[in-house]
Design a protein around this motif. Structure first.
Motif, PDB file in Angstrom:
ATOM      1  N   VAL A 104       0.852  -1.184   0.000  1.00  0.00           N
ATOM      2  CA  VAL A 104       0.000   0.000   0.000  1.00  0.00           C
ATOM      3  C   VAL A 104       0.891   1.238   0.000  1.00  0.00           C
ATOM      4  O   VAL A 104       1.969   1.241   0.594  1.00  0.00           O
ATOM      5  N   ILE A 105       0.409   2.286  -0.682  1.00  0.00           N
ATOM      6  CA  ILE A 105       1.182   3.510  -0.866  1.00  0.00           C
ATOM      7  C   ILE A 105       0.287   4.688  -0.478  1.00  0.00           C
ATOM      8  O   ILE A 105      -0.686   4.989  -1.182  1.00  0.00           O
ATOM      9  N   GLU A 106       0.594   5.349   0.620  1.00  0.00           N
ATOM     10  CA  GLU A 106      -0.159   6.537   1.000  1.00  0.00           C
ATOM     11  C   GLU A 106       0.313   7.703   0.143  1.00  0.00           C
ATOM     12  O   GLU A 106       1.501   8.045   0.148  1.00  0.00           O
ATOM     13  N   ALA A 107      -0.593   8.311  -0.619  1.00  0.00           N
ATOM     14  CA  ALA A 107      -0.196   9.377  -1.536  1.00  0.00           C
ATOM     15  C   ALA A 107      -1.383  10.267  -1.865  1.00  0.00           C
ATOM     16  O   ALA A 107      -2.520   9.802  -1.960  1.00  0.00           O
ATOM     17  N   ASP A 108      -1.088  11.548  -2.046  1.00  0.00           N
ATOM     18  CA  ASP A 108      -2.038  12.516  -2.569  1.00  0.00           C
ATOM     19  C   ASP A 108      -1.850  12.548  -4.083  1.00  0.00           C
ATOM     20  O   ASP A 108      -0.779  12.929  -4.571  1.00  0.00           O
ATOM     21  N   LEU A 109      -2.845  12.126  -4.828  1.00  0.00           N
ATOM     22  CA  LEU A 109      -2.712  12.053  -6.281  1.00  0.00           C
ATOM     23  C   LEU A 109      -2.337  13.394  -6.900  1.00  0.00           C
ATOM     24  O   LEU A 109      -1.689  13.440  -7.944  1.00  0.00           O
ATOM     25  N   LEU A 110      -2.742  14.482  -6.261  1.00  0.00           N
ATOM     26  CA  LEU A 110      -2.427  15.803  -6.790  1.00  0.00           C
ATOM     27  C   LEU A 110      -0.934  16.099  -6.722  1.00  0.00           C
ATOM     28  O   LEU A 110      -0.445  17.006  -7.407  1.00  0.00           O
ATOM     29  N   GLU A 111      -0.217  15.342  -5.917  1.00  0.00           N
ATOM     30  CA  GLU A 111       1.234  15.525  -5.786  1.00  0.00           C
ATOM     31  C   GLU A 111       2.017  14.415  -6.472  1.00  0.00           C
ATOM     32  O   GLU A 111       3.248  14.377  -6.386  1.00  0.00           O
ATOM     33  N   GLY A 112       1.333  13.508  -7.159  1.00  0.00           N
ATOM     34  CA  GLY A 112       1.994  12.416  -7.851  1.00  0.00           C
ATOM     35  C   GLY A 112       2.010  11.139  -7.035  1.00  0.00           C
ATOM     36  O   GLY A 112       1.608  11.116  -5.874  1.00  0.00           O
ATOM     37  N   ILE A 113       2.465  10.078  -7.652  1.00  0.00           N
ATOM     38  CA  ILE A 113       2.516   8.756  -7.030  1.00  0.00           C
ATOM     39  C   ILE A 113       3.978   8.356  -6.902  1.00  0.00           C
ATOM     40  O   ILE A 113       4.687   8.265  -7.912  1.00  0.00           O
ATOM     41  N   PRO A 114       4.472   8.115  -5.693  1.00  0.00           N
ATOM     42  CA  PRO A 114       5.901   7.867  -5.488  1.00  0.00           C
ATOM     43  C   PRO A 114       6.337   6.446  -5.864  1.00  0.00           C
ATOM     44  O   PRO A 114       6.706   5.633  -5.016  1.00  0.00           O
ATOM     45  N   VAL A 115       6.266   6.157  -7.158  1.00  0.00           N
ATOM     46  CA  VAL A 115       6.751   4.867  -7.677  1.00  0.00           C
ATOM     47  C   VAL A 115       7.587   5.155  -8.918  1.00  0.00           C
ATOM     48  O   VAL A 115       7.408   6.184  -9.580  1.00  0.00           O
ATOM     49  N   PRO A 116       8.514   4.276  -9.278  1.00  0.00           N
ATOM     50  CA  PRO A 116       9.305   4.484 -10.495  1.00  0.00           C
ATOM     51  C   PRO A 116       8.419   4.497 -11.739  1.00  0.00           C
ATOM     52  O   PRO A 116       7.367   3.850 -11.793  1.00  0.00           O
ATOM     53  N   ARG A 117       8.856   5.226 -12.741  1.00  0.00           N
ATOM     54  CA  ARG A 117       8.126   5.263 -14.018  1.00  0.00           C
ATOM     55  C   ARG A 117       7.970   3.854 -14.580  1.00  0.00           C
ATOM     56  O   ARG A 117       8.897   3.038 -14.510  1.00  0.00           O
ATOM     57  N   GLY A 118       6.807   3.598 -15.150  1.00  0.00           N
ATOM     58  CA  GLY A 118       6.591   2.341 -15.863  1.00  0.00           C
ATOM     59  C   GLY A 118       6.486   1.112 -14.983  1.00  0.00           C
ATOM     60  O   GLY A 118       6.696  -0.005 -15.445  1.00  0.00           O
ATOM     61  N   THR A 119       6.113   1.301 -13.719  1.00  0.00           N
ATOM     62  CA  THR A 119       6.090   0.174 -12.779  1.00  0.00           C
ATOM     63  C   THR A 119       4.977  -0.824 -13.076  1.00  0.00           C
ATOM     64  O   THR A 119       5.166  -2.033 -12.914  1.00  0.00           O
ATOM     65  N   TYR A 120       3.808  -0.354 -13.527  1.00  0.00           N
ATOM     66  CA  TYR A 120       2.612  -1.200 -13.563  1.00  0.00           C
ATOM     67  C   TYR A 120       2.161  -1.521 -14.983  1.00  0.00           C
ATOM     68  O   TYR A 120       2.235  -0.696 -15.885  1.00  0.00           O
ATOM     69  N   ARG A 121       1.662  -2.741 -15.137  1.00  0.00           N
ATOM     70  CA  ARG A 121       1.101  -3.178 -16.423  1.00  0.00           C
ATOM     71  C   ARG A 121      -0.415  -2.998 -16.462  1.00  0.00           C
ATOM     72  O   ARG A 121      -1.052  -3.305 -17.468  1.00  0.00           O
ATOM     73  N   GLY A 122      -0.973  -2.529 -15.367  1.00  0.00           N
ATOM     74  CA  GLY A 122      -2.390  -2.214 -15.300  1.00  0.00           C
ATOM     75  C   GLY A 122      -2.627  -1.141 -14.270  1.00  0.00           C
ATOM     76  O   GLY A 122      -1.933  -1.077 -13.244  1.00  0.00           O
ATOM     77  N   VAL A 123      -3.612  -0.277 -14.530  1.00  0.00           N
ATOM     78  CA  VAL A 123      -4.021   0.761 -13.578  1.00  0.00           C
ATOM     79  C   VAL A 123      -5.538   0.758 -13.529  1.00  0.00           C
ATOM     80  O   VAL A 123      -6.205   0.789 -14.576  1.00  0.00           O
ATOM     81  N   ILE A 124      -6.083   0.715 -12.318  1.00  0.00           N
ATOM     82  CA  ILE A 124      -7.526   0.675 -12.147  1.00  0.00           C
ATOM     83  C   ILE A 124      -7.937   1.696 -11.099  1.00  0.00           C
ATOM     84  O   ILE A 124      -7.176   1.988 -10.160  1.00  0.00           O
ATOM     85  N   SER A 125      -9.107   2.277 -11.267  1.00  0.00           N
ATOM     86  CA  SER A 125      -9.618   3.222 -10.273  1.00  0.00           C
ATOM     87  C   SER A 125     -11.137   3.162 -10.273  1.00  0.00           C
ATOM     88  O   SER A 125     -11.765   3.299 -11.322  1.00  0.00           O
ATOM     89  N   SER A 126     -11.698   2.948  -9.097  1.00  0.00           N
ATOM     90  CA  SER A 126     -13.154   2.848  -8.959  1.00  0.00           C
ATOM     91  C   SER A 126     -13.632   3.773  -7.849  1.00  0.00           C
ATOM     92  O   SER A 126     -13.247   3.605  -6.696  1.00  0.00           O
ATOM     93  N   GLY A 127     -14.446   4.764  -8.210  1.00  0.00           N
ATOM     94  CA  GLY A 127     -15.061   5.619  -7.209  1.00  0.00           C
ATOM     95  C   GLY A 127     -14.252   6.826  -6.788  1.00  0.00           C
ATOM     96  O   GLY A 127     -14.707   7.613  -5.954  1.00  0.00           O
ATOM     97  N   THR A 128     -13.070   7.014  -7.348  1.00  0.00           N
ATOM     98  CA  THR A 128     -12.239   8.158  -6.982  1.00  0.00           C
ATOM     99  C   THR A 128     -12.645   9.415  -7.735  1.00  0.00           C
ATOM    100  O   THR A 128     -12.649  10.515  -7.176  1.00  0.00           O
ATOM    101  N   PHE A 129     -13.010   9.255  -9.003  1.00  0.00           N
ATOM    102  CA  PHE A 129     -13.363  10.408  -9.834  1.00  0.00           C
ATOM    103  C   PHE A 129     -14.881  10.601  -9.788  1.00  0.00           C
ATOM    104  O   PHE A 129     -15.621  10.075 -10.613  1.00  0.00           O
ATOM    105  N   THR A 130     -15.314  11.365  -8.781  1.00  0.00           N
ATOM    106  CA  THR A 130     -16.750  11.548  -8.567  1.00  0.00           C
ATOM    107  C   THR A 130     -17.138  13.003  -8.816  1.00  0.00           C
ATOM    108  O   THR A 130     -17.064  13.475  -9.931  1.00  0.00           O
ATOM    109  N   HIS A 131     -17.508  13.737  -7.779  1.00  0.00           N
ATOM    110  CA  HIS A 131     -17.965  15.123  -7.945  1.00  0.00           C
ATOM    111  C   HIS A 131     -16.960  16.090  -7.340  1.00  0.00           C
ATOM    112  O   HIS A 131     -17.076  16.492  -6.186  1.00  0.00           O
TER     113      HIS A 131
END
Length: 211
Positions: A104-131
């Motif tokens: 698990v990675i505690e992060a504010d998306l507005l400040e970026g995600i502290p992982v190396p570039r190109g780390t993941y082969r999939g990205v998923i998001s459910s319920g974060t982009f609301t109002h």
């Protein structure tokens, strides 16, 4: 003194990262029971199924993972490993209890995600982009965390999609050849047991691959 339990209206009213931290610190321990179960919350499972159907594979980054409902659905579909990122340490603590995540990675998306570039082969998001919770400005950070050809499944509340600039942002990414294979199915967020003014809300699932 009686304190009203947190609810969906509180989540839709979030304006700042501090607002998010305060709300979810108090909601984390009861979120699965007094929201997800009571409101027949289908979106995490449906987003996971859409990701899998599009050919998504691990390692996957679950963005705005909350208590881990989407990650759990991915694991049930045989997809792993999965890492979770969220602004709320309390929500991430609940997510860890589900034994669906590698890290698990505690992060504010507005400040970026502290992982190396190109780390993941999939990205998923459910319920974060609301109002107004998180806008399309974070999409470049998600793309940066993903490897070429990574599959994305990003749910956006349908009422929010145009007015918050998601349509324009995805069009810009397509024209700039940052993403490809873009589709936008619309799904119900809640099942038949849901109540309240948001019970018929829908989400658009942005499915695409990073170029």
């Amino acid at each position: 003194m009686h304190t009203q339990k947190p609810g969906l209206s509180d989540a839709y009213a979030l304006q700042t990262p501090s607002d998010s931290k305060r709300l979810y610190a108090g909601w984390a321990s009861s979120y699965d029971q007094n929201f997800a179960a009571e409101q027949d919350y289908l979106l995490p499972g449906l987003t996971a199924k859409a990701f899998a159907a599009a050919g998504g594979i691990g390692p996957v980054l679950d963005v705005g993972a909350g208590t881990g409902l989407c990650g759990s659905a991915l694991r049930e579909l045989g997809i792993s490993p999965i890492d979770a990122t969220d602004i709320s340490p309390e929500m991430l603590a609940e997510a860890l209890r589900k034994d669906a995540y590698r890290d698990v990675i505690e992060a504010d998306l507005l400040e970026g995600i502290p992982v190396p570039r190109g780390t993941y082969r999939g990205v998923i998001s459910s319920g974060t982009f609301t109002h107004g919770h998180v806008g399309p400005g974070v999409l470049p950070a998600l793309l940066q965390a993903a490897a070429p050809e990574a599959q994305f499944a990003v749910s956006v509340n349908a009422r929010h999609y145009e007015e918050a600039g998601f349509a324009e942002a995805f069009d810009r990414l397509l024209r700039g050849q940052w993403i490809k294979d873009f589709t936008l199915p619309e799904l119900r967020i809640y099942g038949p047991r849901a109540t309240g003014r948001h019970k018929n809300d829908t989400a658009l699932i942005a499915l695409f691959r990073k170029v």
